[in-house]
Design a protein around this motif. Sequence first.
Motif, PDB file in Angstrom:
ATOM      1  N   ARG A   1       4.400  66.273 123.270  1.00  0.00           N
ATOM      2  CA  ARG A   1       3.790  67.524 122.802  1.00  0.00           C
ATOM      3  C   ARG A   1       4.560  68.102 121.624  1.00  0.00           C
ATOM      4  N   ARG A   2       5.891  68.047 121.713  1.00  0.00           N
ATOM      5  CA  ARG A   2       6.699  68.653 120.652  1.00  0.00           C
ATOM      6  C   ARG A   2       6.658  67.844 119.365  1.00  0.00           C
TER       7      ARG A   2
ATOM      8  N   SER B   1       3.950  70.924 119.091  1.00  0.00           N
ATOM      9  CA  SER B   1       3.897  72.079 119.994  1.00  0.00           C
ATOM     10  C   SER B   1       5.156  72.920 119.879  1.00  0.00           C
ATOM     11  N   HIS B   2       4.956  74.221 119.744  1.00  0.00           N
ATOM     12  CA  HIS B   2       6.082  75.149 119.723  1.00  0.00           C
ATOM     13  C   HIS B   2       6.423  75.653 121.118  1.00  0.00           C
ATOM     14  N   GLU B   3       5.709  75.154 122.110  1.00  0.00           N
ATOM     15  CA  GLU B   3       5.974  75.570 123.486  1.00  0.00           C
ATOM     16  C   GLU B   3       6.908  74.590 124.197  1.00  0.00           C
ATOM     17  N   ASP B   4       7.414  73.623 123.470  1.00  0.00           N
ATOM     18  CA  ASP B   4       8.365  72.654 124.016  1.00  0.00           C
ATOM     19  C   ASP B   4       9.579  72.632 123.102  1.00  0.00           C
TER      20      ASP B   4
END
Length: 450
Positions: A219-220, A225-228
């Motif tokens: 994800r990152r 992704s900025h949530e990882d």
Amino acid sequence: MNWDPELESFQMDFVTSKARFPAMVSAWGTGKTMCGILKAMENSIEYPGNLGLVVRSSFRDLKDSTMKDFTKYTGIRVPSSQDVKLSNGSQIMFRHLDQLAGIKQNINLGWFFIEQAEEFDTPEEFDMLDGRLRREGCFRQGFIIANANGHNWIWRRFVNKGGNEYMCNVELPSEFDGLGYTGYASCVEAITFDNKRNLPPDFLGSLKIKKEINPCQYRRYVLNSHEDTDTADVCIPYDHLIRAVNADIFCLHNKRRVVCCDPAEFGNDKTVIMAMEEGKVIDVEALRKKEPMETAGRIVRMRRKHNAQLSVIDSIGIGAGIRSRLGELGENVLGVNVGMKSDDPENFRNLKAEIWMNAQEWFRENKVSLPDNDELIEDLASVKYLVTSKGQIAIEKKDDTIKRLGRSPDMGDCFVLGLYGLKGIGFDPVVEYEEEDSDLANSYSVQTVF
């Protein structure tokens, strides 16, 4: 310059940006380094006599990655002086973090380029280099490329629309009129598959495997992704925090309630008073510049409002007086000095480390429900730990957290203090069964971990 790569549209948006501060925050394989070097060369060639700076956090990465990539793309070797001189009189300097002191004081730049900006924990270097964009006769820019890495300073400044640090919607003052700028900052984001035309098929295939065996990394680094984020030295991993937002938590005993307070003495720090029911925040007040006795009174009011069994106070400094006053009032209060010795000194340097690792355990066991509050989540995600030579866990210095986060993590400090305080409240298991099933019920031993 003979190098003229065919760019994807998102790459072109970054390379041609006329913002003062363009950023490219994107996934693996999106050509970030290539685009940064191309932009650096175009700025140097278009304006003869220009002076630019390429920055990387470590010398090894600068030497083994950035400088080699520059030679690969441009055909120009970087000499041992780390200064490339072009035929039009422009110069490009390559420096790592420890070499920046002299540059930040003595040189007027036309542009700077920070590669892998997420390697810099704070925006300090970015801001200092901004102060060196003074060279005459050129279009002055500072540009960065980065991988996503949680809600760090890059996310706050270039990605988080609506945040108080967001730069991409800042209106340019009149002093910028006629200089060719289209905005103060810009940001291009992309995922790996946006550049799949230029990537090997086996690399794309390997990403499908990574999606299954390491979804957080996928994800990152693939989906941007900025949530990882990096979790190796973070007390509470970011994915644990996101999972806890508005989570339903199940409790097999009577619910304990605690009021916790992290008091502030001065400056921009906030006094936070929080009511918690088990691992769930049910009330919060954030105050600035309140007298200790008023803070004590607010704690009493919140404790009465929620019928909490205990108030927990950070008793260092101003908190000592608040704790004493609550004791005089007959309140059930626990004063906590986080610098004191841990109950488990073999594993923790001090009580602060024990408190944060206790919080980690609550999150790992899914016993926390957080409100959708960016400040609290970012506070909890920002604190890092290290391991001493004795094998003890220690929490980083508060000043290091503040530099990286841009503020004191007051909300987060209060929350983990509350989780620690819950340990001091007894509870009784709640077991319900029908009368006729009592023999069966008695055949089981009841154990409750939550």
